[in-house]
Design a protein around this motif. Structure first.
Motif, PDB file in Angstrom:
ATOM      1  N   ASN B  50       0.832  -1.212   0.000  1.00 13.56           N
ATOM      2  CA  ASN B  50       0.000   0.000   0.000  1.00 13.56           C
ATOM      3  C   ASN B  50       0.866   1.262   0.000  1.00 13.56           C
ATOM      4  N   LYS B  51       0.312   2.301  -0.600  1.00 12.58           N
ATOM      5  CA  LYS B  51       1.106   3.506  -0.873  1.00 12.58           C
ATOM      6  C   LYS B  51       1.631   4.209   0.385  1.00 12.58           C
ATOM      7  N   PRO B  52       0.761   4.475   1.398  1.00 14.76           N
ATOM      8  CA  PRO B  52       1.275   5.191   2.574  1.00 14.76           C
ATOM      9  C   PRO B  52       2.409   4.432   3.262  1.00 14.76           C
ATOM     10  N   GLN B  53       2.282   3.092   3.311  1.00 16.48           N
ATOM     11  CA  GLN B  53       3.324   2.308   3.973  1.00 16.48           C
ATOM     12  C   GLN B  53       4.624   2.345   3.161  1.00 16.48           C
ATOM     13  N   ALA B  54       4.490   2.342   1.832  1.00 20.06           N
ATOM     14  CA  ALA B  54       5.687   2.406   0.981  1.00 20.06           C
ATOM     15  C   ALA B  54       6.417   3.729   1.210  1.00 20.06           C
ATOM     16  N   VAL B  55       5.641   4.808   1.275  1.00 24.10           N
ATOM     17  CA  VAL B  55       6.227   6.137   1.483  1.00 24.10           C
ATOM     18  C   VAL B  55       6.908   6.198   2.851  1.00 24.10           C
ATOM     19  N   ASN B  56       6.202   5.701   3.876  1.00 26.43           N
ATOM     20  CA  ASN B  56       6.745   5.727   5.235  1.00 26.43           C
ATOM     21  C   ASN B  56       8.018   4.892   5.327  1.00 26.43           C
ATOM     22  N   THR B  57       7.995   3.703   4.731  1.00 25.13           N
ATOM     23  CA  THR B  57       9.151   2.806   4.801  1.00 25.13           C
ATOM     24  C   THR B  57      10.369   3.442   4.151  1.00 25.13           C
ATOM     25  N   LEU B  58      10.172   4.054   2.995  1.00 27.20           N
ATOM     26  CA  LEU B  58      11.308   4.660   2.306  1.00 27.20           C
ATOM     27  C   LEU B  58      11.916   5.783   3.151  1.00 27.20           C
ATOM     28  N   VAL B  59      11.064   6.660   3.662  1.00 27.41           N
ATOM     29  CA  VAL B  59      11.583   7.807   4.425  1.00 27.41           C
ATOM     30  C   VAL B  59      12.277   7.327   5.700  1.00 27.41           C
ATOM     31  N   VAL B  70      15.769  14.880   9.457  1.00 24.22           N
ATOM     32  CA  VAL B  70      14.398  15.163   9.041  1.00 24.22           C
ATOM     33  C   VAL B  70      14.183  14.632   7.623  1.00 24.22           C
ATOM     34  N   GLY B  71      13.153  13.847   7.449  1.00 20.75           N
ATOM     35  CA  GLY B  71      12.776  13.356   6.119  1.00 20.75           C
ATOM     36  C   GLY B  71      11.304  13.647   5.886  1.00 20.75           C
ATOM     37  N   ILE B  72      11.014  14.385   4.828  1.00 19.85           N
ATOM     38  CA  ILE B  72       9.619  14.784   4.579  1.00 19.85           C
ATOM     39  C   ILE B  72       9.268  14.496   3.124  1.00 19.85           C
ATOM     40  N   ILE B  73       8.119  13.889   2.894  1.00 22.54           N
ATOM     41  CA  ILE B  73       7.621  13.730   1.529  1.00 22.54           C
ATOM     42  C   ILE B  73       6.612  14.848   1.276  1.00 22.54           C
ATOM     43  N   ILE B  74       6.915  15.651   0.286  1.00 23.41           N
ATOM     44  CA  ILE B  74       6.067  16.787  -0.080  1.00 23.41           C
ATOM     45  C   ILE B  74       5.248  16.416  -1.321  1.00 23.41           C
ATOM     46  N   GLU B  75       3.965  16.688  -1.253  1.00 22.44           N
ATOM     47  CA  GLU B  75       3.094  16.408  -2.407  1.00 22.44           C
ATOM     48  C   GLU B  75       2.609  17.725  -3.002  1.00 22.44           C
ATOM     49  N   ALA B  81      -0.675  24.623  -7.383  1.00 21.50           N
ATOM     50  CA  ALA B  81      -0.516  25.912  -6.711  1.00 21.50           C
ATOM     51  C   ALA B  81      -0.025  25.786  -5.270  1.00 21.50           C
ATOM     52  N   SER B  82      -0.215  24.628  -4.649  1.00 18.94           N
ATOM     53  CA  SER B  82       0.176  24.498  -3.243  1.00 18.94           C
ATOM     54  C   SER B  82       0.784  23.123  -2.982  1.00 18.94           C
ATOM     55  N   TYR B  83       1.421  23.020  -1.824  1.00 17.70           N
ATOM     56  CA  TYR B  83       2.035  21.741  -1.433  1.00 17.70           C
ATOM     57  C   TYR B  83       1.636  21.416   0.001  1.00 17.70           C
ATOM     58  N   LYS B  84       1.803  20.129   0.358  1.00 16.15           N
ATOM     59  CA  LYS B  84       1.630  19.710   1.754  1.00 16.15           C
ATOM     60  C   LYS B  84       2.500  18.488   2.012  1.00 16.15           C
ATOM     61  N   ALA B  85       2.804  18.240   3.302  1.00 12.67           N
ATOM     62  CA  ALA B  85       3.588  17.056   3.662  1.00 12.67           C
ATOM     63  C   ALA B  85       2.647  15.865   3.778  1.00 12.67           C
ATOM     64  N   VAL B  86       3.003  14.753   3.137  1.00 11.72           N
ATOM     65  CA  VAL B  86       2.197  13.547   3.286  1.00 11.72           C
ATOM     66  C   VAL B  86       2.880  12.537   4.204  1.00 11.72           C
ATOM     67  N   GLU B  87       4.142  12.764   4.506  1.00  9.24           N
ATOM     68  CA  GLU B  87       4.849  11.917   5.470  1.00  9.24           C
ATOM     69  C   GLU B  87       6.005  12.729   6.022  1.00  9.24           C
ATOM     70  N   ILE B  99       3.196  21.699   7.768  1.00 10.51           N
ATOM     71  CA  ILE B  99       4.079  21.771   6.587  1.00 10.51           C
ATOM     72  C   ILE B  99       3.193  21.814   5.351  1.00 10.51           C
ATOM     73  N   ALA B 100       2.834  22.993   4.942  1.00 12.80           N
ATOM     74  CA  ALA B 100       1.966  23.208   3.775  1.00 12.80           C
ATOM     75  C   ALA B 100       2.074  24.672   3.380  1.00 12.80           C
ATOM     76  N   GLY B 101       1.781  24.950   2.125  1.00 10.73           N
ATOM     77  CA  GLY B 101       1.828  26.346   1.704  1.00 10.73           C
ATOM     78  C   GLY B 101       1.764  26.484   0.204  1.00 10.73           C
ATOM     79  N   PRO B 102       1.818  27.733  -0.276  1.00 10.82           N
ATOM     80  CA  PRO B 102       1.800  27.940  -1.729  1.00 10.82           C
ATOM     81  C   PRO B 102       3.129  27.509  -2.345  1.00 10.82           C
ATOM     82  N   ILE B 103       3.073  26.940  -3.531  1.00  8.63           N
ATOM     83  CA  ILE B 103       4.288  26.416  -4.161  1.00  8.63           C
ATOM     84  C   ILE B 103       5.126  27.543  -4.751  1.00  8.63           C
ATOM     85  N   LYS B 104       4.455  28.611  -5.217  1.00  9.48           N
ATOM     86  CA  LYS B 104       5.153  29.708  -5.880  1.00  9.48           C
ATOM     87  C   LYS B 104       6.123  30.363  -4.908  1.00  9.48           C
TER      88      LYS B 104
END
Lengths: 401, 355
Positions: B50-59, B70-75, B81-87, B99-104
């Motif tokens: 599953n995707k969340p576990q794959a992301v968590n395992t890698l980080v 610090v390891g953060i996955i940004i989506e 227009a914006s980003y947020k941390a998913v892990e 951890i979120a905000g405008p990408i520009k």
């Protein structure tokens, strides 16, 4: 009127009165407090297996009052540069600026992740803002006697809760390899199957260093089957068979009651990308399924190497640990040294284990109060990243004045 | 050059060669370590579904192996227009949602646009999200995870102590980022899984065969109504999910229960075997059973049975057999008759010759 903040200091006391646990607690705590009047934000205790922990704690608290207390049982302890196979050691910190929160979480073997998260939530009790990790350390003492490999999960969850602004230092509690007593102490409570900790936020630096002195030898081996602390297969072969063949030992004629002593000179090392190796200490072997059980978890699919070491390389490593811990303090003088030294180093080094401890004292200052224990797995974040569970390693923590 | 100079030159050459050998040994050791780390993390990823576990395992693995604080996955949001941390690892759990905000104008914009890794020495305070800035970051590495697919992700690695990221570390972490991207492409999202399951269930329910699927412990993981109807299995027995309990219930309905049970035991003892058999029931029905192992990535993980009511087919076969017998009998009778006629003709001819 100007107020002067007193510098952070510490005292360490010892009792070897095994006949009366309460009196031993009183004697050790009195030796630690001496004539100091506090404030005392934290006391730390290490107790060998000969004592009744509850009576000992009552004795300690009769002297230190409601000072937060944390600690654990240990096979042997270290007090002011010397090793004691039976004894009760207490360190007490005197400081006007240190902030401390202590706690413990039970059911480690049943629900390690929750235990870890609860330990991590200790930070919520402290109002300190996010600060530099050299000023925020979680001392951890966990039950390491269980065969299930769950401690790494608990530590990882604690780290996730706290974040990288905290360093970890500590070790696994145990007895003298009888596997009957593994106690964690928090304030007046005696815990088993628990993870206990003290979160220390300081104005002055706290430094941590771990070194082992083991070097890889021979080819890479792949852990093809493992569960928790037990490795069933290496390179697709029965683990014990391959391990013994690798070391040119006749598996049929081998006396497996002596396995720990033999294997303690041939641990496994797991390479990190930083070029260092995390060591895994072989604890027992099963000829039935040809598996080897280690002191701490070995992940499946890890590539490992058999390590080799000498008394000289181990002693040099502990000197390096002390030097590095001192260097990290900068111009600050050390107030207290804590040591978590693997019990297998004590066995491997024999009489030279005393040299190891003396060397650390010499490097950091013989007059600096020192308390330590021989641990069953060492816990720490040394250079960064999530906390690691070390084996056969010497860990040094120093609190600056 | 006199002897002494020659000797000195030779000694220098020996020292240089020694240094070279040492360097290549160090290089070899670094390569071995890199391969080990790549192997271990790739193997960990391969076992995840599953995707969340794959992301968590890698980080988590990268942070552990590379001593990264610090390891953060940004989506990147779909609208770009914006980003947020998913892990995130190394950020207190309570702060991670911040951890979120405008990408520009953010540090992530360039990486998402270029699709290439970037390194920062002594990041400026305004370059990183506020909760990361508080951590006295000394160096940062940004690695795109899935530059060509959706969602667009990147990995932010920060160090507080260990100093700068080396090119080798950047290379290995980049390879691992690509591995995660491959993995994510191969894992169905939860919605996709739900949709697939719904489709599978609808298909199985629409089948005229009774279907039973069990895991390697012989616990039922899937069945359809047709199976229950064919064998008249009460719900409480189906609820046990125990293949052997269900088998014990259906066996008495057969003409030869011991033979049926023996076949079941044979299947249990041979997880890889494929079989096709026909069983007669006491009520006259005839069921055909096909059984094959369920395999996932060359690994047997269970068994699938399908039961087909072939009573009408068998009845038609029997009717056909009867007709064939009748024809054969008529044919035999006709042949008999012809032979007798031939015999009579022969006898008449013999009598005429005697006359």
């Amino acid at each position: 009127m100007r107020y002067i903040t007193l510098k952070t200091t510490a005292g360490v006391g010892l009792s070897q009165n095994t006949a009366d646990s309460y009196s031993a607690g009183v004697e050790a705590a009195r030796g630690a407090v001496k004539k100091n009047t506090g404030p005392f934000p934290l006391a730390i205790v290490f107790i060998t297996e000969q004592y009744d922990e509850e009576k000992a704690i009552n004795g300690i608290r009769s002297i230190i009052g409601d000072t937060p207390l944390v600690g654990c049982t240990a096979p042997s302890l270290i007090c002011n540069g010397k090793i004691y196979s039976d004894g009760l050691g207490v360190a007490i910190i005197q400081s006007e600026t240190l902030k401390v929160s202590v706690g413990a979480s039970d059911n480690l073997s049943q629900d390690a992740k929750t235990s870890g998260r609860q330990l991590g939530s200790l930070a919520a009790d402290l109002s300190a803002p996010q600060g530099h990790p050299q000023h925020q350390v979680l001392l951890v003492f966990a039950d390491a006697s269980m065969t299930k490999g769950v401690l790494a999960d608990a530590l990882y969850e604690a780290f996730r809760e706290l974040g990288s602004s905290f360093r970890f230092f500590g070790g696994g509690s145990a007895d003298n390899l009888h596997f009957k007593k593994s106690v964690q102490v928090v304030n007046n409570e005696v815990h088993r199957d628990a993870i206990a900790g003290a979160l220390i936020v300081s104005d002055s630096p706290q430094s941590i260093s771990f070194r082992h002195g083991w070097e890889p030898t021979g080819r890479n081996l792949v852990v093809t089957k493992a569960e928790g602390k037990t490795v069933m297969e290496l390179d697709g072969e029965p683990a014990l068979k391959l391990y013994m063949e690798y070391l040119n030992e006749d598996i049929d004629g081998f006396d497996f009651s002596q396995f720990y002593g033999f294997a303690s000179g041939h641990p496994l090392g797991i390479p990190m990308a930083t070029g260092e190796y995390v060591v895994r200490d072989p604890l027992s072997a099963s000829t039935g399924d040809s598996s080897i059980t280690f002191v701490s978890e070995v992940p499946e699919n890890a590539i490992v190497r058999i390590m080799t070491g000498s008394k000289e390389s181990l002693l040099n490593a502990s000197i390096e640990a002390a030097d590095e811990a001192k260097a990290a303090l900068g111009d600050n003088a050390p107030a207290l040294i804590l040591i978590a030294d693997c019990v297998s180093r004590l066995l491997f080094l024999g009489d030279d284990a005393q040299t190891e401890i003396s060397n650390i004292g010499t490097r950091l200052g013989e007059a600096v109060p020192m308390l330590g224990f021989f641990s069953f797995g060492e816990i720490g974040i040394e250079k960064g990243g999530p906390p690691a569970l070390y084996n056969k390693t010497c860990g040094v923590y120093v609190l600056a004045e | 050059m006199d002897n002494q100079q020659q000797l000195a030159a030779a000694q220098n050459e020996i020292l240089r060669l020694r240094e070279e050998i040492k360097l290549s040994t160090d290089e070899l050791q670094r390569t071995l370590t890199s391969v080990s780390v790549l192997y271990q993390i790739s193997s960990e990823l391969s076992d995840i579904d599953n995707k969340p576990q794959a992301v968590n395992t890698l980080v988590a693995s990268i942070c552990k192996m590379f001593a990264i604080d610090v390891g953060i996955i940004i989506e990147l949001h779909e609208d770009g227009a914006s980003y947020k941390a998913v892990e995130s690892i190394g950020i207190p759990s309570a702060d991670a949602p911040k951890i979120a905000g405008p990408i520009k104008g953010s540090i992530f914009e360039k990486i998402f646009v270029s699709g290439k890794p970037g390194r920062l020495k002594q990041p400026q305070t305004d370059e990183l999200p506020e909760v990361v800035r508080q951590l006295s970051v000394q160096s940062a590495l940004l690695v795109p995870i899935s530059p060509k697919s959706q969602p667009k992700l990147l990995l932010l690695c920060c160090r507080m102590y260990q100093g700068e990221f080396s090119f080798e570390e950047e290379r290995i972490i980049n390879i691992l980022g690509n591995k995660l991207a491959e993995k994510l492409d191969n894992i169905l999202s939860q919605d996709e899984v739900a949709q697939s399951l719904s489709l599978v269930n609808a298909t199985i329910e629409a089948m005229s065969e009774g279907v039973l699927v069990a895991d390697s412990d012989w616990k039922i993981i899937l069945s359809n109504e047709q199976y229950v109807t064919m064998w008249k299995v009460p719900q409480e027995i189906m609820d046990t999910r125990d293949v052997m309990k269900i088998t014990e219930f259906v066996a008495p309905q057969l003409v030869d229960p011991p033979a049926f049970l023996k076949k079941v035991e044979e299947l249990r003892a041979n997880p890889e075997s494929k079989t096709a058999e026909v069983f007669k029931l006491k009520n006259g029905s005839v069921f055909e059973r096909i059984s094959i192992p369920q395999r996932v990535k060359d690994k047997t993980v269970g068994r699938v049975w399908s039961f087909h009511d072939v009573t009408s087919i068998k009845q038609a076969e029997m009717q056909l057999e009867t007709r064939v017998k009748e024809v054969e009998e008529i044919n035999g009778f006709m042949i008999d008759r012809e032979l007798k006629m031939v015999g009579l003709k022969k006898e008449i001819k013999e009598l005429q010759e005697r006359k």
